[in-house]
Scaffold this motif. Structure first.
Motif, PDB file in Angstrom:
ATOM      1  N   TYR A 173       0.836  -1.201   0.000  1.00 16.08           N
ATOM      2  CA  TYR A 173       0.000   0.000   0.000  1.00 16.08           C
ATOM      3  C   TYR A 173       0.875   1.257   0.000  1.00 16.08           C
ATOM      4  O   TYR A 173       0.644   2.193  -0.769  1.00 16.08           O
ATOM      5  CB  TYR A 173      -0.920  -0.008   1.222  1.00 16.08           C
ATOM      6  N   SER A 175      -4.462   1.461  -4.966  1.00 17.45           N
ATOM      7  CA  SER A 175      -4.581   1.446  -3.501  1.00 17.45           C
ATOM      8  C   SER A 175      -6.037   1.369  -3.043  1.00 17.45           C
ATOM      9  O   SER A 175      -6.317   0.835  -1.969  1.00 17.45           O
ATOM     10  CB  SER A 175      -3.900   2.674  -2.900  1.00 17.45           C
ATOM     11  N   SER A 184      -7.789  -0.953  -0.139  1.00 16.56           N
ATOM     12  CA  SER A 184      -8.656  -0.466   0.932  1.00 16.56           C
ATOM     13  C   SER A 184      -9.877  -1.372   1.073  1.00 16.56           C
ATOM     14  O   SER A 184     -10.285  -1.710   2.191  1.00 16.56           O
ATOM     15  CB  SER A 184      -9.097   0.972   0.643  1.00 16.56           C
ATOM     16  N   ALA A 211      -1.838   4.902   4.444  1.00 14.29           N
ATOM     17  CA  ALA A 211      -2.101   5.839   3.345  1.00 14.29           C
ATOM     18  C   ALA A 211      -1.414   7.178   3.612  1.00 14.29           C
ATOM     19  O   ALA A 211      -0.878   7.808   2.694  1.00 14.29           O
ATOM     20  CB  ALA A 211      -3.603   6.039   3.162  1.00 14.29           C
ATOM     21  N   LEU A 242       2.532   1.777  -3.453  1.00  7.98           N
ATOM     22  CA  LEU A 242       1.610   2.318  -4.451  1.00  7.98           C
ATOM     23  C   LEU A 242       1.363   3.804  -4.228  1.00  7.98           C
ATOM     24  O   LEU A 242       1.359   4.602  -5.178  1.00  7.98           O
ATOM     25  CB  LEU A 242       0.282   1.560  -4.414  1.00  7.98           C
ATOM     26  N   GLN A 243       1.171   4.184  -2.978  1.00  4.77           N
ATOM     27  CA  GLN A 243       0.939   5.591  -2.659  1.00  4.77           C
ATOM     28  C   GLN A 243       2.180   6.440  -2.916  1.00  4.77           C
ATOM     29  O   GLN A 243       2.091   7.538  -3.471  1.00  4.77           O
ATOM     30  CB  GLN A 243       0.524   5.716  -1.194  1.00  4.77           C
ATOM     31  N   GLY A 267       2.307   6.622   3.030  1.00  7.78           N
ATOM     32  CA  GLY A 267       2.580   6.565   1.602  1.00  7.78           C
ATOM     33  C   GLY A 267       2.535   7.936   0.954  1.00  7.78           C
ATOM     34  O   GLY A 267       3.393   8.287   0.130  1.00  7.78           O
TER      35      GLY A 267
END
Length: 212
Positions: free
Chosen positions: A25, A36, A40, A60, A28-29, A63
């Motif tokens: 995660y 992402s 979630s 998140a 990706l962020q 990230g």
């Protein structure tokens, strides 16, 4: 069912699954890679609402902060070259709201006016403090994150939209939205501004784009 297999695997290898999930995660962020949102959803099915919701909010935010740092130290010139018009527009809006920047970051995260990846990349170029960026991101993503995790929790039982958008879910989202607005209230805003050392800022100060 696949969900049963995943749940059983998660129960048997909880630390490995949650660590791998968090790393993917954040990756990706950090690099603005789409996908992402599906993680979630998956977090609800794997970890439940009480673990999945705070987990996604934290990772998140981490990230997004990594993306902020990558933009600041590595790709700032690329961002400025590829998005000059958007940056100028964003710079104008940030300059108008310099004295209440935390509120503005929360507002941007709740609303769809600017994509999250652009906020991540542009914020360090406009002198948005990393503490303000991180706190505003964490608070602002809560309502949408809750809905995504809740949807993932119930996805194997969905037969109609009401299975997700039930009264309890809507009430919970409304409460999160209200809590997200709390930092915009004057007494809270002044205290947060003092904690973040932003009391000396003026609303008309226009940020300048800095290249390496």
């Amino acid at each position: 069912m696949l969900s049963d297999i995943l749940s059983q695997y998660t129960d048997d290898n909880y630390f490995i699954v949650i660590s791998t999930f968090a790393l993917i995660y954040i990756f990706l962020q950090a690099f603005s890679i789409p996908g992402s949102i599906f993680l979630s959803f998956l977090s609800g099915g794997l970890f439940g609402i009480w673990v999945g919701f705070p987990l996604v909010c934290v990772i998140a935010t981490i990230g997004a902060t990594c993306s902020y740092l990558i933009s600041y130290y590595i790709v700032r010139n690329l961002v400025m070259n590829f998005f000059p018009d958007k940056l100028e527009l964003f710079a104008t809006e940030v300059g108008k709201r310099r004295a209440s920047l935390l509120n503005y970051i929360i507002f941007l995260r709740i609303t769809p006016f600017l994509p999250n990846w652009f906020i991540n990349l542009a914020s360090p170029l406009l002198d948005v403090p990393i503490s303000t960026f991180a706190i505003g991101t964490f608070i602002g993503i809560m309502p949408a994150t809750f809905l995504a995790v809740k949807a993932g929790l119930a996805i194997q039982e969905i037969s109609k939209p009401g299975d997700i958008f039930d009264f309890k879910s809507v009430a919970s989202m409304a409460l999160l939205a209200v809590l997200s607005i709390v930092p915009t209230l004057d007494p809270v805003r002044r205290r947060l501004d003092k904690l973040l050392n932003r009391t000396g800022s003026t609303p008309d100060s226009s940020p300048k784009l800095h290249s390496q």
